[in-house]
Design a protein around this motif. Structure first.
Motif, PDB file in Angstrom:
ATOM      1  N   TYR A   1      37.115  38.112  42.258  1.00  0.00           N
ATOM      2  CA  TYR A   1      38.568  38.173  42.333  1.00  0.00           C
ATOM      3  C   TYR A   1      38.571  39.102  43.318  1.00  0.00           C
ATOM      4  O   TYR A   1      38.541  40.426  42.787  1.00  0.00           O
ATOM      5  CB  TYR A   1      39.290  37.711  41.337  1.00  0.00           C
ATOM      6  CG  TYR A   1      39.096  36.623  40.550  1.00  0.00           C
ATOM      7  CD1 TYR A   1      39.952  35.622  40.851  1.00  0.00           C
ATOM      8  CD2 TYR A   1      38.375  36.573  39.384  1.00  0.00           C
ATOM      9  CE1 TYR A   1      39.613  34.061  40.264  1.00  0.00           C
ATOM     10  CE2 TYR A   1      37.934  35.324  38.967  1.00  0.00           C
ATOM     11  CZ  TYR A   1      38.597  34.229  39.186  1.00  0.00           C
ATOM     12  OH  TYR A   1      38.481  33.102  38.288  1.00  0.00           O
TER      13      TYR A   1
ATOM     14  N   ILE B   1      42.506  32.008  48.403  1.00  0.00           N
ATOM     15  CA  ILE B   1      43.216  31.635  47.393  1.00  0.00           C
ATOM     16  C   ILE B   1      44.697  32.284  47.265  1.00  0.00           C
ATOM     17  O   ILE B   1      45.240  32.427  46.229  1.00  0.00           O
ATOM     18  CB  ILE B   1      42.710  31.809  46.007  1.00  0.00           C
ATOM     19  CG1 ILE B   1      42.190  33.055  45.597  1.00  0.00           C
ATOM     20  CG2 ILE B   1      41.611  30.733  45.727  1.00  0.00           C
ATOM     21  CD1 ILE B   1      41.692  33.381  44.306  1.00  0.00           C
TER      22      ILE B   1
ATOM     23  N   MET C   1      47.923  31.113  45.507  1.00  0.00           N
ATOM     24  CA  MET C   1      47.912  30.863  44.164  1.00  0.00           C
ATOM     25  C   MET C   1      48.549  32.375  43.402  1.00  0.00           C
ATOM     26  O   MET C   1      48.607  32.397  42.172  1.00  0.00           O
ATOM     27  CB  MET C   1      46.516  30.664  43.544  1.00  0.00           C
ATOM     28  CG  MET C   1      45.922  29.517  43.939  1.00  0.00           C
ATOM     29  SD  MET C   1      44.112  29.393  43.430  1.00  0.00           S
ATOM     30  CE  MET C   1      44.288  29.234  41.923  1.00  0.00           C
ATOM     31  N   TYR C   2      49.140  33.185  44.339  1.00  0.00           N
ATOM     32  CA  TYR C   2      49.380  34.420  43.962  1.00  0.00           C
ATOM     33  C   TYR C   2      50.856  34.705  44.452  1.00  0.00           C
ATOM     34  O   TYR C   2      51.357  34.523  45.459  1.00  0.00           O
ATOM     35  CB  TYR C   2      48.392  35.721  44.234  1.00  0.00           C
ATOM     36  CG  TYR C   2      47.109  35.692  43.579  1.00  0.00           C
ATOM     37  CD1 TYR C   2      46.996  36.642  42.850  1.00  0.00           C
ATOM     38  CD2 TYR C   2      46.188  34.772  43.796  1.00  0.00           C
ATOM     39  CE1 TYR C   2      45.741  36.628  42.001  1.00  0.00           C
ATOM     40  CE2 TYR C   2      44.990  34.842  43.268  1.00  0.00           C
ATOM     41  CZ  TYR C   2      44.602  35.938  42.181  1.00  0.00           C
ATOM     42  OH  TYR C   2      43.618  35.748  41.349  1.00  0.00           O
ATOM     43  N   LYS C   3      51.591  35.503  43.745  1.00  0.00           N
ATOM     44  CA  LYS C   3      52.836  36.134  44.232  1.00  0.00           C
ATOM     45  C   LYS C   3      52.552  37.114  45.230  1.00  0.00           C
ATOM     46  O   LYS C   3      51.801  37.757  45.228  1.00  0.00           O
ATOM     47  CB  LYS C   3      53.706  36.815  42.856  1.00  0.00           C
ATOM     48  CG  LYS C   3      53.960  35.760  41.768  1.00  0.00           C
ATOM     49  CD  LYS C   3      54.417  36.468  40.496  1.00  0.00           C
ATOM     50  CE  LYS C   3      54.775  35.287  39.562  1.00  0.00           C
ATOM     51  NZ  LYS C   3      55.455  35.838  38.570  1.00  0.00           N
TER      52      LYS C   3
ATOM     53  N   SER D   1      49.759  36.063  39.257  1.00  0.00           N
ATOM     54  CA  SER D   1      49.562  34.703  39.593  1.00  0.00           C
ATOM     55  C   SER D   1      50.865  33.831  39.543  1.00  0.00           C
ATOM     56  O   SER D   1      51.681  34.107  38.788  1.00  0.00           O
ATOM     57  CB  SER D   1      48.653  34.241  38.409  1.00  0.00           C
ATOM     58  OG  SER D   1      48.367  32.813  38.794  1.00  0.00           O
ATOM     59  N   SER D   2      50.678  32.844  40.615  1.00  0.00           N
ATOM     60  CA  SER D   2      51.806  32.006  40.615  1.00  0.00           C
ATOM     61  C   SER D   2      51.434  30.484  40.341  1.00  0.00           C
ATOM     62  O   SER D   2      52.224  29.510  40.613  1.00  0.00           O
ATOM     63  CB  SER D   2      52.722  31.915  42.039  1.00  0.00           C
ATOM     64  OG  SER D   2      51.596  31.651  43.024  1.00  0.00           O
ATOM     65  N   SER D   3      50.187  30.459  39.932  1.00  0.00           N
ATOM     66  CA  SER D   3      49.708  29.175  39.697  1.00  0.00           C
ATOM     67  C   SER D   3      49.628  28.584  38.153  1.00  0.00           C
ATOM     68  O   SER D   3      48.831  27.689  37.881  1.00  0.00           O
ATOM     69  CB  SER D   3      48.300  28.868  40.322  1.00  0.00           C
ATOM     70  OG  SER D   3      47.423  30.030  39.816  1.00  0.00           O
TER      71      SER D   3
ATOM     72  N   TYR E   1      48.360  30.342  35.663  1.00  0.00           N
ATOM     73  CA  TYR E   1      46.929  30.660  35.069  1.00  0.00           C
ATOM     74  C   TYR E   1      47.262  31.781  33.693  1.00  0.00           C
ATOM     75  O   TYR E   1      46.277  32.423  33.186  1.00  0.00           O
ATOM     76  CB  TYR E   1      46.043  31.280  35.809  1.00  0.00           C
ATOM     77  CG  TYR E   1      45.239  30.153  36.451  1.00  0.00           C
ATOM     78  CD1 TYR E   1      44.511  29.097  35.869  1.00  0.00           C
ATOM     79  CD2 TYR E   1      45.465  29.970  37.991  1.00  0.00           C
ATOM     80  CE1 TYR E   1      43.904  28.242  36.401  1.00  0.00           C
ATOM     81  CE2 TYR E   1      44.752  28.898  38.830  1.00  0.00           C
ATOM     82  CZ  TYR E   1      44.055  28.087  37.857  1.00  0.00           C
ATOM     83  OH  TYR E   1      43.293  27.041  38.778  1.00  0.00           O
TER      84      TYR E   1
END
Length: 199
Positions: free
Chosen positions: A93, A138, A141-143, A179-181, A183
Motif C-alpha cells: 500500500y 485506489i 478509497m482514501y480520504k 480510508s473512506s471505504s 475498511y
C-alpha cells in the motif's frame, strides 16, 4: 477535525505574532530538507510491515531567542506492506501526500533542538500492488486529508564550512482515519530521518 486544525493553526499564529512583535532578536531563515520515512499503517486486525520511502521539501523558520516556529511543505511517501500469512505474498500500500506541518522548536545555543507540532496532509496518490503483479490506483478509497501530530529532535552544525547543515529525526502519528471505504480505522505513522540545509 477541520475545526481542530484551524484552532491549532490560529493558536500557533497568534503566539508567533506576539513573539515577532516583542523581540528585536527575531531571525527569519529558510531551507530545504530530504530523507527517508520508515512508514507503516495501523490496519485493524492485521500487522503491517514497514516500508522505506522518501520525503523532501522546503521550510521557513522564524526564530525568537531560543524559540523557533517552522512551517514546511513536504512531499511524503507513506504506506506499508501487508504480508499474506497463507502464502507469503506481499500487499504493498502506497500513498503520497503533500504535508504542511507547523512545528514549535526549542533551540539550544550549541545547535541542537527539540520540536513538537502538527501537520495536515493532502493526498496526492494512493496505489495497491499485490505481489508485484501491477499497480492499481485506489485513490478513490482514501480520504483527501490526513491530520497527524508528532515531534522530533535535530542538530544544526555551527562550524564554518558546514554551518546550516542539519540532521533530524521525527515521528508523526496520524490521528484521523485515512480510508473512506469502510475498511476500518486505518491510520498512518512514520519515523523519518533526514538532512536539511538552511540558507
Amino acid at each position: 477535525m477541520k475545526k481542530l486544525t484551524k484552532t491549532l493553526l490560529f493558536t500557533h499564529t497568534v503566539c508567533a505574532a506576539v513573539f515577532f512583535t516583542t523581540s528585536v532578536h527575531a531571525q527569519f531563515s529558510g531551507g530545504i530538507r530530504a530523507g527517508v520515512n520508515l512508514a507503516t499503517e495501523q490496519y485493524p486486525g492485521y500487522t503491517m510491515q514497514n516500508a522505506i520511502l522518501g520525503y523532501g521539501g522546503a521550510f521557513a523558520r522564524y526564530q525568537v531567542n531560543q524559540i523557533g516556529f517552522q512551517l514546511e511543505a513536504n512531499y511524503s511517501g507513506e504506506g506499508g506492506n501487508l504480508k499474506d500469512a497463507s502464502n507469503g505474498d506481499i500487499n504493498k500500500y502506497r500513498e503520497s501526500y503533500l504535508n504542511v506541518p507547523l512545528f514549535i522548536q526549542g533551540r539550544f545555543p550549541f545547535g541542537g533542538y527539540i520540536e513538537l507540532g502538527a501537520q495536515d496532509g493532502f493526498l496526492l496518490s494512493s496505489t495497491f500492488n499485490y505481489n508485484n503483479n501491477g499497480i492499481v490506483n485506489i485513490k478513490g478509497m482514501y480520504k483527501s486529508n490526513n491530520f497527524s501530530v508528532g515531534g522530533g529532535a535535530g542538530y544544526e552544525f555551527q562550524k564554518q564550512g558546514v554551518k546550516g547543515l542539519g540532521i533530524n529525526i521525527r515521528y508523526m502519528q496520524g490521528i484521523t482515519a485515512i480510508s473512506s471505504s469502510g475498511y476500518g480505522d486505518i491510520k498512518t505513522s512514520a519515523f523519518s530521518l533526514g538532512l536539511s540545509e538552511r540558507f
